[in-house]
Design a protein around this motif. Sequence first.
Motif, short mmCIF file in Angstrom:
data_model
loop_
_atom_site.label_atom_id
_atom_site.label_comp_id
_atom_site.label_asym_id
_atom_site.label_seq_id
_atom_site.Cartn_x
_atom_site.Cartn_y
_atom_site.Cartn_z
N VAL A 191 0.83 -1.21 0.00
CA VAL A 191 0.00 0.00 0.00
C VAL A 191 0.86 1.26 0.00
N LYS A 192 1.96 1.26 0.75
CA LYS A 192 2.86 2.41 0.76
C LYS A 192 3.44 2.64 -0.64
N CYS A 193 3.80 1.57 -1.31
CA CYS A 193 4.34 1.67 -2.67
C CYS A 193 3.30 2.26 -3.62
N ILE A 194 2.06 1.84 -3.46
CA ILE A 194 0.99 2.30 -4.35
C ILE A 194 0.65 3.76 -4.08
N CYS A 195 0.52 4.12 -2.82
CA CYS A 195 0.02 5.45 -2.46
C CYS A 195 1.06 6.55 -2.60
N SER A 196 2.30 6.26 -2.29
CA SER A 196 3.33 7.29 -2.37
C SER A 196 4.69 6.69 -2.70
N PRO A 197 4.91 6.37 -4.00
CA PRO A 197 6.21 5.81 -4.39
C PRO A 197 7.41 6.65 -3.96
N PRO A 198 7.39 7.98 -4.14
CA PRO A 198 8.57 8.77 -3.73
C PRO A 198 8.90 8.62 -2.25
N ARG A 199 7.88 8.63 -1.40
CA ARG A 199 8.13 8.49 0.04
C ARG A 199 8.67 7.10 0.34
#
Length: 314
Positions: free
Chosen positions: A232-240
């Motif tokens: 989910v982190k990868c999907i929602c905010s790749p740069p972060r």
Amino acid sequence: MAPKTKAVSRTESFEGVCREIHGSWGEEERIVQLLVGLSQAECRKVREMYMEIYGDDLVQKFDPGLQFLPCLMLDPFERDAVFARDALHGNDGLNYKALVEIFTCRKSSHVLLILQAYHAKFRSQLDLDIASIEPPHPYQKMLMALSASHKAHHADVSQHIAKCDARRLFQTGEGRPGAIDEAVVLEIFSKRSIAQLKQTFFSYKHIYGHSYTSFLKNEASGEFEDAVRVVVKCICSPPRYYAEALYGCLKGTTNDKGALVRVLVSRAEVDMDEIRSDFKKKYGLELRNVICEATLEGNYRDFLVALAAKTSTC
């Protein structure tokens, strides 16, 4: 009147780079300077031109001290196929996060090309290699669901579907006692595009006032919940996500030793501006400075710093 200067075509320019490289074998610093100043598309043109002129593949010619350079000259999908193979069969063991990056941060059309390149290069199916991992692991389930998602036909992003999926995730997760319902999560991930999933998690936060990942983080979660949180982190905010991955690699808090080159090469011309910004925002440090502190002075450091300084082009 001064004589007109003949314009140098891109072909002549690439030919000049090839001849400089050919005359610079043994001068590693010069070769690195020549290539890191080019875009990755231009590096691929140099590879093609070098083959035309000298009949040799540059990817195969670099000395051991320059083995970080070939990834600049591979087509993006071919490079990702190599990253995927290394994630599955590399010396550092299974690297699920590297595979998650490929299946969440690439367009479906690109993922299908990766699958084709993987089969052509390694005579194996990436999906089958993931499915055959032993012992079974929660990341394996997530990766298979994401792979199925990329192969499905997707319409435009639907706000209605996003809200319905968000409510379903809540009702089968934090809205009831016990662990989240794995079957529901996997079904949604396998049937929705990455863009649709991103909208679902946006809707989840809008409806319930907090992110889906914060719920997973606050629970006494197991391996499956941990895998879902990373996806989910990868999907929602790749740069972060990438900023955190780079920091962990540079500070030695992660075992993912290949993340540094993998992330910098794959994101250099995609969203590196945003990654640098998120890195500074989260850690109060400049990415370039942390790279210089963490790596020895030399060609490898110059290579990393040049990639980290790239401007996004798409």
